[in-house]
Design a protein around this motif. Structure first.
Motif, PDB file in Angstrom:
ATOM      1  N   ILE A 118       0.834  -1.206   0.000  1.00 32.11           N
ATOM      2  CA  ILE A 118       0.000   0.000   0.000  1.00 32.11           C
ATOM      3  C   ILE A 118       0.865   1.251   0.000  1.00 32.11           C
ATOM      4  CG2 ILE A 118      -1.645   1.334   1.370  1.00 32.11           C
ATOM      5  CD1 ILE A 118      -2.774  -1.373   2.341  1.00 32.11           C
ATOM      6  N   LEU A 119       1.896   1.260   0.837  1.00 32.98           N
ATOM      7  CA  LEU A 119       2.781   2.419   0.924  1.00 32.98           C
ATOM      8  C   LEU A 119       3.520   2.657  -0.393  1.00 32.98           C
ATOM      9  CD1 LEU A 119       4.282   1.924   4.501  1.00 32.98           C
ATOM     10  CD2 LEU A 119       2.777   3.784   3.763  1.00 32.98           C
ATOM     11  N   ARG A 120       3.997   1.581  -1.011  1.00 30.95           N
ATOM     12  CA  ARG A 120       4.705   1.726  -2.289  1.00 30.95           C
ATOM     13  C   ARG A 120       3.784   2.283  -3.370  1.00 30.95           C
ATOM     14  NH1 ARG A 120       8.021  -4.025  -2.076  1.00 30.95           N
ATOM     15  NH2 ARG A 120       9.909  -3.233  -1.050  1.00 30.95           N
ATOM     16  N   LYS A 121       2.521   1.831  -3.367  1.00 33.53           N
ATOM     17  CA  LYS A 121       1.552   2.336  -4.343  1.00 33.53           C
ATOM     18  C   LYS A 121       1.283   3.818  -4.117  1.00 33.53           C
ATOM     19  CE  LYS A 121      -1.670   1.662  -7.559  1.00 33.53           C
ATOM     20  NZ  LYS A 121      -2.412   2.923  -7.540  1.00 33.53           N
ATOM     21  N   ARG A 122       1.105   4.198  -2.845  1.00 28.77           N
ATOM     22  CA  ARG A 122       0.894   5.618  -2.532  1.00 28.77           C
ATOM     23  C   ARG A 122       2.103   6.450  -2.947  1.00 28.77           C
ATOM     24  NH1 ARG A 122      -0.419   6.483   3.550  1.00 28.77           N
ATOM     25  NH2 ARG A 122      -0.325   8.646   2.803  1.00 28.77           N
ATOM     26  N   LEU A 123       3.294   5.885  -2.737  1.00 33.45           N
ATOM     27  CA  LEU A 123       4.521   6.608  -3.069  1.00 33.45           C
ATOM     28  C   LEU A 123       4.601   6.888  -4.559  1.00 33.45           C
ATOM     29  CD1 LEU A 123       7.272   7.679  -1.995  1.00 33.45           C
ATOM     30  CD2 LEU A 123       8.221   5.431  -2.514  1.00 33.45           C
ATOM     31  N   THR A 124       4.404   5.863  -5.381  1.00 34.47           N
ATOM     32  CA  THR A 124       4.526   6.053  -6.833  1.00 34.47           C
ATOM     33  C   THR A 124       3.356   6.849  -7.402  1.00 34.47           C
ATOM     34  OG1 THR A 124       3.487   3.890  -7.215  1.00 34.47           O
ATOM     35  CG2 THR A 124       5.899   3.969  -7.162  1.00 34.47           C
ATOM     36  N   ASP A 125       2.223   6.880  -6.701  1.00 39.37           N
ATOM     37  CA  ASP A 125       1.070   7.644  -7.180  1.00 39.37           C
ATOM     38  C   ASP A 125       1.181   9.128  -6.876  1.00 39.37           C
ATOM     39  OD1 ASP A 125      -0.137   5.432  -8.224  1.00 39.37           O
ATOM     40  OD2 ASP A 125      -1.629   5.198  -6.631  1.00 39.37           O
ATOM     41  N   THR A 126       1.991   9.485  -5.900  1.00 33.26           N
ATOM     42  CA  THR A 126       2.021  10.885  -5.451  1.00 33.26           C
ATOM     43  C   THR A 126       3.419  11.506  -5.392  1.00 33.26           C
ATOM     44  OG1 THR A 126       2.093  10.184  -3.122  1.00 33.26           O
ATOM     45  CG2 THR A 126      -0.080  10.593  -4.087  1.00 33.26           C
ATOM     46  N   TYR A 127       4.458  10.711  -5.613  1.00 30.02           N
ATOM     47  CA  TYR A 127       5.822  11.216  -5.501  1.00 30.02           C
ATOM     48  C   TYR A 127       6.584  11.063  -6.820  1.00 30.02           C
ATOM     49  CZ  TYR A 127       5.992  11.950  -0.417  1.00 30.02           C
ATOM     50  OH  TYR A 127       5.805  12.424   0.860  1.00 30.02           O
ATOM     51  N   THR A 128       7.700  11.768  -6.900  1.00 24.98           N
ATOM     52  CA  THR A 128       8.596  11.721  -8.052  1.00 24.98           C
ATOM     53  C   THR A 128       9.998  11.366  -7.567  1.00 24.98           C
ATOM     54  OG1 THR A 128       7.358  13.427  -9.236  1.00 24.98           O
ATOM     55  CG2 THR A 128       9.629  13.069  -9.926  1.00 24.98           C
ATOM     56  N   LYS A 129      10.690  10.518  -8.315  1.00 26.19           N
ATOM     57  CA  LYS A 129      12.087  10.178  -7.967  1.00 26.19           C
ATOM     58  C   LYS A 129      12.993  11.217  -8.617  1.00 26.19           C
ATOM     59  CE  LYS A 129      15.125   7.480  -6.018  1.00 26.19           C
ATOM     60  NZ  LYS A 129      15.312   6.100  -6.502  1.00 26.19           N
ATOM     61  N   LEU A 130      13.701  11.985  -7.794  1.00 26.14           N
ATOM     62  CA  LEU A 130      14.587  13.036  -8.285  1.00 26.14           C
ATOM     63  C   LEU A 130      16.043  12.653  -8.056  1.00 26.14           C
ATOM     64  CD1 LEU A 130      15.141  15.916  -9.383  1.00 26.14           C
ATOM     65  CD2 LEU A 130      14.960  16.722  -7.021  1.00 26.14           C
ATOM     66  N   VAL A 131      16.814  12.686  -9.142  1.00 22.20           N
ATOM     67  CA  VAL A 131      18.252  12.469  -9.068  1.00 22.20           C
ATOM     68  C   VAL A 131      18.924  13.734  -9.572  1.00 22.20           C
ATOM     69  CG1 VAL A 131      20.207  11.109  -9.887  1.00 22.20           C
ATOM     70  CG2 VAL A 131      18.007   9.988  -9.447  1.00 22.20           C
ATOM     71  N   ALA A 132      19.720  14.360  -8.717  1.00 22.12           N
ATOM     72  CA  ALA A 132      20.392  15.607  -9.085  1.00 22.12           C
ATOM     73  C   ALA A 132      21.886  15.481  -8.810  1.00 22.12           C
ATOM     74  CB  ALA A 132      19.805  16.783  -8.308  1.00 22.12           C
ATOM     75  N   ASP A 133      22.677  15.642  -9.858  1.00 23.10           N
ATOM     76  CA  ASP A 133      24.133  15.616  -9.745  1.00 23.10           C
ATOM     77  C   ASP A 133      24.671  17.009 -10.044  1.00 23.10           C
ATOM     78  OD1 ASP A 133      24.771  12.812  -9.192  1.00 23.10           O
ATOM     79  OD2 ASP A 133      23.894  12.434 -11.162  1.00 23.10           O
ATOM     80  N   THR A 134      25.720  17.373  -9.358  1.00 20.97           N
ATOM     81  CA  THR A 134      26.356  18.664  -9.616  1.00 20.97           C
ATOM     82  C   THR A 134      27.844  18.476  -9.860  1.00 20.97           C
ATOM     83  OG1 THR A 134      26.889  19.144  -7.283  1.00 20.97           O
ATOM     84  CG2 THR A 134      24.703  19.818  -8.081  1.00 20.97           C
ATOM     85  N   MET A 135      28.391  19.408 -10.586  1.00 25.80           N
ATOM     86  CA  MET A 135      29.834  19.450 -10.809  1.00 25.80           C
ATOM     87  C   MET A 135      30.306  20.842 -10.406  1.00 25.80           C
ATOM     88  SD  MET A 135      32.553  17.922 -11.563  1.00 25.80           S
ATOM     89  CE  MET A 135      31.880  16.400 -12.269  1.00 25.80           C
ATOM     90  N   PRO A 136      31.092  20.927  -9.324  1.00 22.33           N
ATOM     91  CA  PRO A 136      31.586  19.837  -8.485  1.00 22.33           C
ATOM     92  C   PRO A 136      30.492  19.311  -7.555  1.00 22.33           C
ATOM     93  CG  PRO A 136      32.328  21.929  -7.614  1.00 22.33           C
ATOM     94  CD  PRO A 136      31.637  22.243  -8.896  1.00 22.33           C
TER      95      PRO A 136
END
Length: 199
Positions: A118-136
């Motif tokens: 249930i929690l995983r379903k709620r997570l993917t229904d309402t959240y976004t996976k953000l990956v942010a890399d910086t240099m440096p």
């Protein structure tokens, strides 16, 4: 506000947290030897009051300390429940995964697996996976909406609630970088930011 100050004897918290009965299957547990039953009972009431008043951070802190004292899986279950109520679904999923891994009772583990789905379903229904890399790398990354603020350090890899965010990236000696990020439910967002040396 609710006074969450711990009694001098830390083992009292264990009895207090167990006494909350937030998990239906939690057994009755007596106060640890050397503890003060009256103090433990008072503290349990305060934590329960915090839970009912939706003071999730206080309740989470109590359960984390209880788990530190006595690492029973049920504390992880309670932490996950509190995190979910505190709108931290990513944290709730992580703690429920730990619970399912640690729980040895088959029926309890099955209930945890149901909760986890249930929690995983709620997570993917309402959240976004953000990956942010910086240099440096090692830059401070701050995401803001009118209601929320998330602070992290690059490289950043985390779930964020869907919505329109203002992302600010800063690092001493470099010009501050700002970008608008639109996070849509269930999507993955990947950002690469190259910081420019400050003038």
């Amino acid at each position: 506000g609710v006074d969450m100050t711990l009694p001098p004897h830390r083992t009292r918290l264990l009895a207090s947290a167990l006494a909350l009965g937030l998990m239906a299957s939690a057994p009755a547990v007596s106060v640890a030897a050397g503890g003060d039953a009256k103090s433990a009972k008072r503290f349990a009431k305060k934590v329960k009051k915090a839970y009912k008043a939706q003071r999730w951070d206080d309740a989470i802190s109590a359960f984390r300390l209880a788990h530190e004292i006595d690492p029973q899986p049920k504390f992880l279950f309670n932490i996950a429940r509190c995190l979910a109520k505190n709108d931290d679904l990513a944290g709730a999923v992580e703690e429920m995964e730990r619970y399912v891994e640690d729980e040895t009772d088959e029926d309890e583990r099955a209930d945890g697996e149901d909760e986890l789905r249930i929690l995983r379903k709620r997570l993917t229904d309402t959240y976004t996976k953000l990956v942010a890399d910086t240099m440096p790398p090692g830059a401070a990354v701050v995401l803001k909406t009118e209601e929320r603020e998330i602070a992290d350090t690059s490289p950043m890899d985390r779930w964020i609630p869907a919505g329109a965010w203002t992302m600010t990236v800063s690092l001493p000696g470099y010009a501050t970088y700002t970008e608008q990020v639109v996070a849509r439910p269930g999507e993955n967002v990947s950002l690469d930011v190259t910081l420019e040396t400050a003038a």
